[in-house]
Enzyme design. Structure first.
Site, PDB file in Angstrom:
ATOM      1  CB  SER B 155      40.630  35.506  49.233  1.00  0.00           C
ATOM      2  OG  SER B 155      40.683  34.183  48.708  1.00  0.00           O
ATOM      3  CG  ASP B 321      41.591  36.411  41.370  1.00  0.00           C
ATOM      4  OD1 ASP B 321      42.129  34.967  41.228  1.00  0.00           O
ATOM      5  OD2 ASP B 321      41.126  36.822  42.465  1.00  0.00           O
ATOM      6  CG  HIS B 354      43.316  35.008  44.891  1.00  0.00           C
ATOM      7  ND1 HIS B 354      42.150  35.561  44.483  1.00  0.00           N
ATOM      8  CD2 HIS B 354      43.541  34.436  45.846  1.00  0.00           C
ATOM      9  CE1 HIS B 354      41.411  35.142  45.787  1.00  0.00           C
ATOM     10  NE2 HIS B 354      42.405  34.675  46.538  1.00  0.00           N
TER      11      HIS B 354
END
Lengths: 198, 381
Positions: B155, B321, B354
């Site tokens: 991320s 995600d 995610h």
């Protein structure tokens, strides 16, 4: 660790068509056997493209660059003319978009190399003549469970290439790892074709 | 050889203090700062086996292990870092830190501003990803690390890993950017803005200067986290875990109380987060996300930005995600292909959205094992 093992005969033949220190894109590269060999033996660089996760992990374990994607969606992401060779080995017969992938190969590479099971092989013809769909070493499936949806003969493939503006620069057939020179479309179970833009 | 994965065991955080003024990209200058960090494993004699772990929005320097045997939870990436784990501390020297502007001991909005003797609060400058990379480089210098064997992050952490190869192209051997993106989309910035608005609108926020008022903008921070949390999970994953289950027997209550399990879960997560995280840091981290765009200084060309580095890349995304979708990772891959870099890309099937980058889906762990094994062999450990 890369241990020296015998390369599959059809891959060895493909490798013999590839010049040292060139860039290769290997479509449907499996666990990266061909690219690892080309890297070690010929200082060839490039990428594999593979949809299967275990194949991708196999490539990574060998230190082979691999891009996980579905070939059916084309080769967007790869620039035109960015490879010396684009290889598609024993995959085209199971693809939906055959014409699209040929066009894509001609777009991103200077030379294309395709291998496929030759449906013109005598044993296949013989089984068909007897009234059954062929099941053989190179096509080891029943009609109802085969992933092979686009089978063709050596001559059929030549015609397709011609109609897509490609010129065949080399072709050969093999059977059980050995090269066949006599009546190739009849006596060879595996076809290898090298081509480029006309 | 491979062994059964173990924990790094008990760990201790350390603090690195940097006295020199630190110029930030936004123009402000910090009069020095400190970074909390932890290390696991041993540096080899050649100093070639160091790995930097960059944390995401709410992460910190406590990557693996426990501070005491009684700790309920280990570090945030304990599944990935440890003896016999993909980032194998028997082979690598692993560094995790709390980023500048954080709220876990590194200098941030809650720290004392030496000029006033009071917490920085609203006066703490905005920090961007490149500022983090610059500060991480100072930490690398301090630890005697010229070149990382790998810089790894998920991320926002993946953005830092990518930025390292742009800012210090020669100091990274491998860049692993996981569930990340080369820049945020409008939708992603929009999510961040709603989160920030929740905090800014909380009456306890006091323009960011709430530290000496005896309050914290809990409600805003909680709301921000609840929103964020929804975007970190997939519809499929959330549905599988909670469905339409109710907390209590007896059917619908026809009220506005917490009835569905998902409501209860989100509120619990929001409360827990508001207990430990600082609202100003949340604002700062989301802004760093929004501003991230390494191509900006290269005429908008990411391949140009990546041109200088000899680093090799692994890009990983997860099928469900949608906050940092596979499509966004493919943009990074395309830029790397255009720049003719050594890159591998995997799209892992996972229901975890995610959050999958923190989970242990088998193919993901196998992939990380395989890649880092190659890294280890390359640097001779």
């Amino acid at each position: 660790m890369s241990t020296k093992t015998e390369l599959r005969p059809d891959l060895a033949r493909i490798a013999s068509w590839i010049a040292p220190q060139t860039r290769v894109l290997d479509l449907g590269c499996g666990d990266g056997e061909l690219l690892a060999h080309l890297r070690d033996a010929k200082a060839v660089s490039g990428y594999g493209v593979e949809i299967d996760m275990q194949g991708v992990i196999g490539c990574v374990a060998r230190g082979v660059n691999v891009i996980q994607r579905d070939l059916e969606s084309g080769l967007a992401g790869f620039e035109a003319d960015s490879f010396d060779y684009v290889v598609l080995s024993l995959t085209i017969q199971s693809m939906k978009h055959v014409e699209a992938i040929i066009d894509e190969m001609l777009r991103v590479g200077r030379t294309g190399i395709v291998t496929f099971p030759n449906f013109g092989y005598w044993e296949n013809r013989y089984q068909l003549a007897l009234g059954r769909m062929p099941v053989s070493e190179t096509i080891p499936y029943q009609w109802y469970n085969t992933p092979n949806i686009h089978l063709c003969t050596l001559n059929d493939f030549d015609a397709l290439l011609t109609s897509h503006g490609a010129r065949i620069t080399s072709q050969m057939v093999m059977h059980q790892g050995r090269r066949i020179t006599f009546l190739p479309n009849l006596l060879g179970s595996l076809a290898l074709v090298r081509f480029e833009r006309r | 050889m491979t062994q059964a994965p173990q924990s790094v065991g008990l760990v201790t955080a350390q603090c690195a203090v940097f006295d020199a003024p630190f110029q930030l990209q936004g123009g402000a200058v910090l009069p020095g700062f400190q970074l909390m960090y932890e290390t696991y494993g041993q540096m080899n004699a050649e100093r070639s086996n160091a790995i930097l772990i960059c944390h995401a929005l709410s992460g910190n320097h406590h990557v693996a292990g426990r501070y005491t045997a009684e700790d309920k939870y280990p570090g945030w990436w304990d599944s990935m870092v440890g003896p016999g784990k993909p980032i194998d501390t028997n082979r690598f020297f692993v560094v995790g830190l709390n980023n500048l502007g954080g709220c876990h001991g590194s200098t941030g909005p809650a720290s004392l501003n030496p000029a006033t003797g009071k917490p920085w609060g609203s006066a703490f400058p905005v920090v961007v990803v490149n500022d983090w990379v610059q500060s991480q480089a100072l930490l690398a210098d301090r630890l005697g690390i010229d070149k990382w064997a790998a810089v790894i992050g998920g991320s926002l952490g993946g953005m830092q890993a990518l930025r390292w190869t742009v800012t210090f192209p020669q100091r990274v051997r491998h860049c692993l950017t996981i569930a990340s993106a080369p820049k945020l989309t409008a939708q992603n910035i929009a999510f961040n803005d709603v989160a920030r608005t929740a905090i800014l609108a909380d009456p306890d926020f006091h323009g960011g200067d709430y530290y000496d008022k005896g309050v914290v903008p809990r409600r805003g921070l909680k709301l921000a986290r609840m929103l964020g949390h929804i975007t970190y999970l997939s519809d499929e994953g959330m549905g599988g875990k909670f469905g339409r289950q109710l907390k209590a027997e007896g059917g619908y209550q026809f009220s506005y109380e917490t009835e569905f399990e998902i409501e209860s879960y989100l509120r619990y997560q929001g409360d827990r987060f508001a207990d430990v995280f600082d609202a100003n840091t949340y604002l700062l981290m989301t802004k760093a996300l929004d501003y991230f765009d390494p191509a900006r200084h290269f005429g908008g060309s990411l391949p140009k930005a990546l041109e200088a580095t000899p680093a090799k890349f692994l890009v990983v995304s997860f099928t469900t995600d949608w906050r940092f979708s596979p499509e966004r990772s493919r943009e990074t891959v395309k830029a790397l292909l255009d720049a003719k870099k050594s890159v591998s890309y995997a799209e892992i099937e996972s229901v975890h959205g995610h959050d999958a980058f923190l989970m242990t889906d088998e193919p993901y762990m196998q992939l990380m094992h395989a890649y880092l094994n190659r890294v280890a062999e390359e640097v001779g450990v």
